[in-house]
Design an enzyme around this catalytic site. Structure first.
Site, PDB file in Angstrom:
ATOM      1  CB  SER A  70      -0.881   0.005   1.254  1.00  0.00           C
ATOM      2  OG  SER A  70      -1.577   1.225   1.399  1.00  0.00           O
ATOM      3  CE1 TYR A  83      -4.035  -2.031   5.168  1.00  0.00           C
ATOM      4  CE2 TYR A  83      -3.292   0.205   4.745  1.00  0.00           C
ATOM      5  CZ  TYR A  83      -3.753  -1.017   4.284  1.00  0.00           C
ATOM      6  OH  TYR A  83      -3.911  -1.218   2.933  1.00  0.00           O
TER       7      TYR A  83
END
Length: 176
Positions: A70, A83
């Site tokens: 990501s 995350y």
């Protein structure tokens, strides 16, 4: 034998394995159970699958592994620190395995897909921008795989955000 190994055998071998270990929470209260679930999936789950994929392709003598990380991997995230950290782990782990394969002389391609926002259940929060349709993201991922790229931003315009995040001084980033 784990499920990935069973799947490889059931398919009589594979040339490409795509690992998309992803969960994450907007977690302003830093609830431990949410952080732990993110780590279990995005770090432990990814590592387990990457290990199987690497061992399989090492023995086969060639292959291609794609990991979905990501843009969040670039900097820490205050509203979901596990995350961002877990996606940074994925990117760094893939880089290490890529180097390991090169040093071993194995033609193993490893592609890090740093995804921005894609219109899926993972795109959470208020004021989201540059949210890509899944079809557009899939096409760009396909092209990165086809081109055997080491790194691709999906969608491509997220490369600009990545560059800005890398260049941004901490005192500015911490005010965002």
């Amino acid at each position: 034998m784990n499920q990935l190994e069973e799947l490889i055998m059931e398919m009589n071998g594979v040339d490409l394995i795509i690992i998309s270990a992803g969960c994450g929470f907007i977690n302003p209260e830093l609830e431990y159970d949410k952080e732990q679930r993110t780590i279990d999936t995005n770090v432990s789950g990814f590592t387990a699958m990457m290990n199987v994929a690497y061992q399989y392709f090492f023995e086969k003598g060639r292959g291609h592994i794609v990991g979905i990380s990501s843009v969040a991997a670039i900097r820490g995230g205050y509203d979901g620190p596990a995350y961002a950290a877990s996606k940074a782990f994925i990117s760094n782990y893939m880089e290490g395995v890529r180097i390991k394969a090169k040093k071993a002389g194995v033609p193993l391609y490893i592609t890090d897909i740093k995804a921005g926002l894609v219109d899926t259940a993972m795109a959470k929060g208020e004021g989201l921008f540059w949210v890509a349709p899944p079809e557009k993201a899939a096409l760009q991922i396909y092209r990165a795989i086809e081109g055997k790229k080491e790194l691709a931003y999906v969608t491509k315009r997220w490369r600009l955000i990545a560059w800005l995040l890398k260049a941004m001084p901490n005192f500015v980033y911490q005010k965002l």
